[in-house]
Scaffold this active site. Structure first.
Site, PDB file in Angstrom:
ATOM      1  N   LYS A   1       8.828   8.014  -0.763  1.00 20.95           N
ATOM      2  CA  LYS A   1       9.494   6.693   0.207  1.00 20.95           C
ATOM      3  C   LYS A   1      10.893   6.772  -0.898  1.00 20.95           C
ATOM      4  O   LYS A   1      11.974   6.308  -0.023  1.00 20.95           O
ATOM      5  CB  LYS A   1       9.232   5.344  -0.056  1.00 20.95           C
ATOM      6  CG  LYS A   1       7.398   5.517   0.284  1.00 20.95           C
ATOM      7  CD  LYS A   1       6.634   4.091   0.358  1.00 20.95           C
ATOM      8  CE  LYS A   1       5.056   4.332   0.889  1.00 20.95           C
ATOM      9  NZ  LYS A   1       4.540   3.258   1.109  1.00 20.95           N
TER      10      LYS A   1
ATOM     11  N   ASP B   1       5.944  -1.657   5.043  1.00 21.58           N
ATOM     12  CA  ASP B   1       5.383  -1.959   4.434  1.00 21.58           C
ATOM     13  C   ASP B   1       4.871  -2.981   4.437  1.00 21.58           C
ATOM     14  O   ASP B   1       3.918  -3.638   4.153  1.00 21.58           O
ATOM     15  CB  ASP B   1       5.371  -0.824   3.518  1.00 21.58           C
ATOM     16  CG  ASP B   1       4.887   0.530   2.803  1.00 21.58           C
ATOM     17  OD1 ASP B   1       4.078   0.540   4.505  1.00 21.58           O
ATOM     18  OD2 ASP B   1       5.440   0.776   2.261  1.00 21.58           O
TER      19      ASP B   1
HETATM   20  P1  NDP Z   1       4.708   5.046  -7.012  1.00 21.79           P
HETATM   21  O1  NDP Z   1       4.403   6.526  -6.042  1.00 21.79           O
HETATM   22  O2  NDP Z   1       6.435   4.767  -5.716  1.00 21.79           O
HETATM   23  O3  NDP Z   1       4.545   4.623  -7.563  1.00 21.79           O
HETATM   24  C1  NDP Z   1       3.212   4.635  -7.989  1.00 21.79           C
HETATM   25  C2  NDP Z   1       3.369   3.072  -9.430  1.00 21.79           C
HETATM   26  O4  NDP Z   1       1.251   3.112  -9.882  1.00 21.79           O
HETATM   27  C3  NDP Z   1       4.702   3.104 -10.838  1.00 21.79           C
HETATM   28  O5  NDP Z   1       4.003   2.034 -10.849  1.00 21.79           O
HETATM   29  C4  NDP Z   1       2.763   4.073 -11.876  1.00 21.79           C
HETATM   30  O6  NDP Z   1       2.950   3.137 -13.174  1.00 21.79           O
HETATM   31  C5  NDP Z   1       1.839   3.796 -11.384  1.00 21.79           C
HETATM   32  N1  NDP Z   1       0.948   4.587 -11.913  1.00 21.79           N
HETATM   33  C6  NDP Z   1       0.296   5.684 -11.954  1.00 21.79           C
HETATM   34  N2  NDP Z   1      -0.834   5.959 -11.685  1.00 21.79           N
HETATM   35  C7  NDP Z   1      -1.453   5.025 -12.761  1.00 21.79           C
HETATM   36  C8  NDP Z   1      -2.468   4.616 -13.404  1.00 21.79           C
HETATM   37  N3  NDP Z   1      -3.468   5.590 -13.412  1.00 21.79           N
HETATM   38  N4  NDP Z   1      -2.402   3.618 -14.068  1.00 21.79           N
HETATM   39  C9  NDP Z   1      -1.635   2.680 -14.152  1.00 21.79           C
HETATM   40  N5  NDP Z   1      -0.487   2.782 -13.416  1.00 21.79           N
HETATM   41  C10 NDP Z   1      -0.378   4.257 -12.430  1.00 21.79           C
HETATM   42  O7  NDP Z   1       3.676   4.940  -5.191  1.00 21.79           O
HETATM   43  P2  NDP Z   1       3.925   3.784  -4.578  1.00 21.79           P
HETATM   44  O8  NDP Z   1       4.498   2.512  -4.558  1.00 21.79           O
HETATM   45  O9  NDP Z   1       4.380   4.433  -3.056  1.00 21.79           O
HETATM   46  O10 NDP Z   1       2.423   3.271  -3.279  1.00 21.79           O
HETATM   47  C11 NDP Z   1       1.267   3.505  -4.323  1.00 21.79           C
HETATM   48  C12 NDP Z   1       0.320   2.607  -3.950  1.00 21.79           C
HETATM   49  O11 NDP Z   1      -0.047   1.931  -2.909  1.00 21.79           O
HETATM   50  C13 NDP Z   1      -0.403   4.408  -3.550  1.00 21.79           C
HETATM   51  O12 NDP Z   1      -2.264   4.484  -3.978  1.00 21.79           O
HETATM   52  C14 NDP Z   1      -0.263   4.155  -2.216  1.00 21.79           C
HETATM   53  O13 NDP Z   1      -1.534   4.660  -1.896  1.00 21.79           O
HETATM   54  C15 NDP Z   1      -0.522   2.762  -1.818  1.00 21.79           C
HETATM   55  N6  NDP Z   1       0.079   2.824   0.035  1.00 21.79           N
HETATM   56  C16 NDP Z   1      -1.188   1.507   0.273  1.00 21.79           C
HETATM   57  C17 NDP Z   1      -0.159   0.906   2.015  1.00 21.79           C
HETATM   58  C18 NDP Z   1      -1.401   0.405   3.086  1.00 21.79           C
HETATM   59  O14 NDP Z   1      -0.835   0.301   4.178  1.00 21.79           O
HETATM   60  N7  NDP Z   1      -2.502   0.240   2.824  1.00 21.79           N
HETATM   61  C19 NDP Z   1       0.961   1.140   1.502  1.00 21.79           C
HETATM   62  C20 NDP Z   1       2.127   1.892   1.151  1.00 21.79           C
HETATM   63  C21 NDP Z   1       0.914   2.411  -0.654  1.00 21.79           C
HETATM   64  P3  NDP Z   1       4.420   4.281 -13.879  1.00 21.79           P
HETATM   65  O15 NDP Z   1       5.975   3.700 -13.501  1.00 21.79           O
HETATM   66  O16 NDP Z   1       3.926   3.952 -15.416  1.00 21.79           O
HETATM   67  O17 NDP Z   1       4.243   5.625 -13.531  1.00 21.79           O
END
Ligand code: NDP
Length: 264
Positions: A64, A100
């Site tokens: 994104k 979103d």
């Molecule tokens: P990003 O890749 O931008 O961010 C991911 C975040 O998750 C980071 O803060 C990362 O932490 C953290 N993270 C990843 N794995 C773990 C873990 N195992 N334990 C703890 N923290 C973790 O992703 P997005 O923000 O784009 O999307 C996040 C979620 O939201 C996804 O699951 C997506 O499917 C969902 N989503 C759903 C939508 C809907 O319409 N329902 C719309 C948009 C998103 P760190 O900084 O430490 O790496």
């Protein structure tokens, strides 16, 4: 077929966007088709979009922010957060939007008296939601696994912390925006911390949809009011579809047809 749309992401096979948008196009006789494209390298987003001859697209994890950079012009809320989830081809120019955050506001409209929110995660979704919450004058805290991405939220004067230094307060709403629980059975933070957060929260939401994540299961076991990301998905999808069809279809009709696809 007149117009082709796609979702870009990695992984992308779980995405329900093709079903949702095709349900609208088919049932409202709009001459278009929506597919999915796995994209590994976010820098290739723009060229792939045009090579496929797309009229528009949605963008999911982890592209994104790359989508924001790929645009010729970014409009509305997406401009202030640098995160784009919807792309529209406007006469060969790539226009970016973010649907979103408004989708999420729609999803939690039944949660009452929300003033104090904890957002878990600091990625693109967290940025969108936090900025939107601040627009509504809510008090927002952010908890993330690692420090680096918290800078953005510190600049917005949010209370920020990582797992080992986080001080739990009382929250009206806690939202998981991490991808923990999407493809695995992980909690978004260590068990004890999540336990303490949930014991101090009224409402619980997860951006992940289509499954009861371990995080939501804990909320359920504590008899808290919770919801998964399905309504957020619906909300952002309706708003994206309006942009795709250039507002030629009725919003309520889009919502009805999109919702039908949730039963598939
Ligand atoms: P990003 O890749 O931008 O961010 C991911 C975040 O998750 C980071 O803060 C990362 O932490 C953290 N993270 C990843 N794995 C773990 C873990 N195992 N334990 C703890 N923290 C973790 O992703 P997005 O923000 O784009 O999307 C996040 C979620 O939201 C996804 O699951 C997506 O499917 C969902 N989503 C759903 C939508 C809907 O319409 N329902 C719309 C948009 C998103 P760190 O900084 O430490 O790496």
């Amino acid at each position: 077929m007149n117009k082709l749309f796609s979702i870009f992401g990695d992984p992308v096979s779980h995405s329900r966007s093709p079903l949702m948008h095709n349900s609208v196009f088919k049932n409202l006789n709009y001459d278009a088709c929506y597919t999915r494209t796995r994209l590994v390298d976010g820098d290739k987003l723009r060229e792939t979009f045009f090579a496929l001859g797309l009229s528009g697209a949605n963008v999911t994890v982890p592209h994104k922010e790359a989508a924001f950079k790929a645009c010729d012009e970014v409009r509305g809320f997406a401009k202030s957060i640098g995160v784009v989830n919807t792309l529209v081809n406007e006469n060969g120019r790539l226009i970016g939007y973010n649907t979103d955050a408004d989708g999420f506001m729609y999803a939690i409209s039944e949660f009452k008296d929300i003033k104090n929110v904890l957002v878990i995660g600091a990625g693109g979704t967290a940025k969108a939601l936090v900025s939107r919450f601040l627009q509504e004058n809510l008090t927002v805290s952010v908890l993330n696994r690692s420090e680096a991405r918290l800078d953005y939220f510190k600049k917005l004067n949010c209370e920020c912390g990582v797992w080992n230094d986080f001080k739990v307060q009382k929250y009206d709403l806690v939202v998981n925006t991490t991808s923990a629980g999407l493809k695995d059975e992980n909690l978004p933070a260590p068990l004890e911390l999540i336990n303490s957060i949930l014991e101090n929260s009224n409402y619980v939401a997860d951006a992940i949809y289509g499954k009861l994540t371990p995080f939501l299961k804990m909320a359920k076991d504590k008899n808290l009011t919770y919801k998964d990301g399905a309504d957020m998905l619906l909300g952002q999808g309706v708003l994206a579809n309006e942009l795709f069809v250039n507002f030629e279809l009725n919003k309520e009709d889009i919502k009805i047809q999109m919702k039908k696809s949730f039963q598939l």
